[in-house]
Design a protein around this motif. Structure first.
Motif, short mmCIF file in Angstrom:
data_model
loop_
_atom_site.label_atom_id
_atom_site.label_comp_id
_atom_site.label_asym_id
_atom_site.label_seq_id
_atom_site.Cartn_x
_atom_site.Cartn_y
_atom_site.Cartn_z
N ASP A 123 26.76 42.36 23.74
CA ASP A 123 25.67 42.67 24.67
C ASP A 123 24.85 43.90 24.28
O ASP A 123 24.01 44.35 25.04
CB ASP A 123 26.21 42.82 26.09
CG ASP A 123 27.20 43.95 26.22
OD1 ASP A 123 27.42 44.69 25.24
OD2 ASP A 123 27.77 44.11 27.32
N GLU A 124 25.09 44.46 23.14
CA GLU A 124 24.37 45.61 22.59
C GLU A 124 24.50 46.88 23.43
O GLU A 124 23.84 47.86 23.15
CB GLU A 124 22.90 45.27 22.32
CG GLU A 124 22.79 44.10 21.37
CD GLU A 124 21.49 44.07 20.59
OE1 GLU A 124 20.83 45.10 20.47
OE2 GLU A 124 21.18 42.99 20.07
N SER A 125 25.34 46.88 24.45
CA SER A 125 25.60 48.12 25.17
C SER A 125 26.66 48.94 24.43
O SER A 125 26.84 50.12 24.72
CB SER A 125 26.06 47.82 26.60
OG SER A 125 27.30 47.17 26.58
N GLU B 21 33.02 48.04 18.34
CA GLU B 21 33.72 48.02 19.63
C GLU B 21 33.87 46.59 20.14
O GLU B 21 34.91 46.23 20.70
CB GLU B 21 32.98 48.88 20.65
CG GLU B 21 33.07 50.37 20.37
CD GLU B 21 32.15 51.18 21.27
OE1 GLU B 21 31.10 50.67 21.71
OE2 GLU B 21 32.49 52.35 21.52
N HIS B 22 32.83 45.79 19.95
CA HIS B 22 32.88 44.39 20.36
C HIS B 22 34.00 43.65 19.62
O HIS B 22 34.79 42.94 20.23
CB HIS B 22 31.51 43.74 20.08
CG HIS B 22 31.50 42.27 20.28
ND1 HIS B 22 31.58 41.69 21.52
CD2 HIS B 22 31.43 41.24 19.39
CE1 HIS B 22 31.55 40.37 21.39
NE2 HIS B 22 31.46 40.09 20.10
N SER C 79 29.91 35.17 18.30
CA SER C 79 29.63 35.98 19.49
C SER C 79 28.57 37.05 19.27
O SER C 79 28.15 37.69 20.22
CB SER C 79 30.92 36.64 19.98
OG SER C 79 31.35 37.63 19.07
N ILE C 80 28.16 37.24 18.02
CA ILE C 80 27.13 38.25 17.76
C ILE C 80 25.76 37.57 17.67
O ILE C 80 25.67 36.40 17.30
CB ILE C 80 27.44 39.08 16.49
CG1 ILE C 80 27.62 38.19 15.26
CG2 ILE C 80 28.66 39.94 16.70
CD1 ILE C 80 27.87 38.95 13.97
N PRO C 81 24.69 38.28 18.01
CA PRO C 81 23.36 37.67 18.06
C PRO C 81 22.79 37.36 16.67
O PRO C 81 23.32 37.77 15.64
CB PRO C 81 22.51 38.72 18.78
CG PRO C 81 23.22 40.00 18.59
CD PRO C 81 24.68 39.66 18.47
#
Length: 129
Positions: free
Chosen positions: A77-79, A84-85, A115-117
């Motif tokens: 989610d890029e937060s 960390e993801h 799961s990554i964009p």
């Protein structure tokens, strides 16, 4: 105990009752109120421990389900950073492994890359090459 029991049998039964009562007290004091509240009332320590075992089997199944859901639905989610993801995913896999649910490494890598964009397409391409 009944009327035909000998004195020795009665003394042995009284000792057993005292030991059972003490064991129940120790067990009940050593577990949290949240766990204790969800257990059926038992007058025997063995039955109480069997109730705890059954409760934790249900908990374990629920935990496995939650971890599998996390692993399969987690999206970047890029937060946080990509690192960390990925660590969240690795942590879920490690917990599943501790619960004796082995997950193949190639599956984890596949889930992580999916799961990554699209902005990380170069990472996906370099891994696949």
């Amino acid at each position: 105990m009944d009327a035909t029991s000998t004195v020795a049998q009665r003394l042995k039964f009284e000792k057993w009752e005292k030991a059972n009562h003490m064991a129940l007290l120790v067990i009940k004091r050593s577990i949290g109120e949240a766990v204790r509240g969800g257990l059926p009332v038992n007058d025997k320590a063995k039955n109480f421990l069997e109730g705890i075992e059954a409760k934790f089997k249900v908990y374990e199944k629920r935990e496995i389900g939650n971890l599998m859901t996390t692993l399969t639905t987690l999206k970047f989610d890029e937060s946080h950073t990509v690192r960390e993801h990925m660590l969240k995913m690795v942590n879920a896999v490690a917990k599943l492994s501790d619960l004796e649910v082995p997950i193949d490494d190639s599956f984890v890598v596949h889930m992580a890359l999916n799961s990554i964009p699209e902005s990380y397409e170069q990472l996906k391409t370099s891994y696949n090459a």
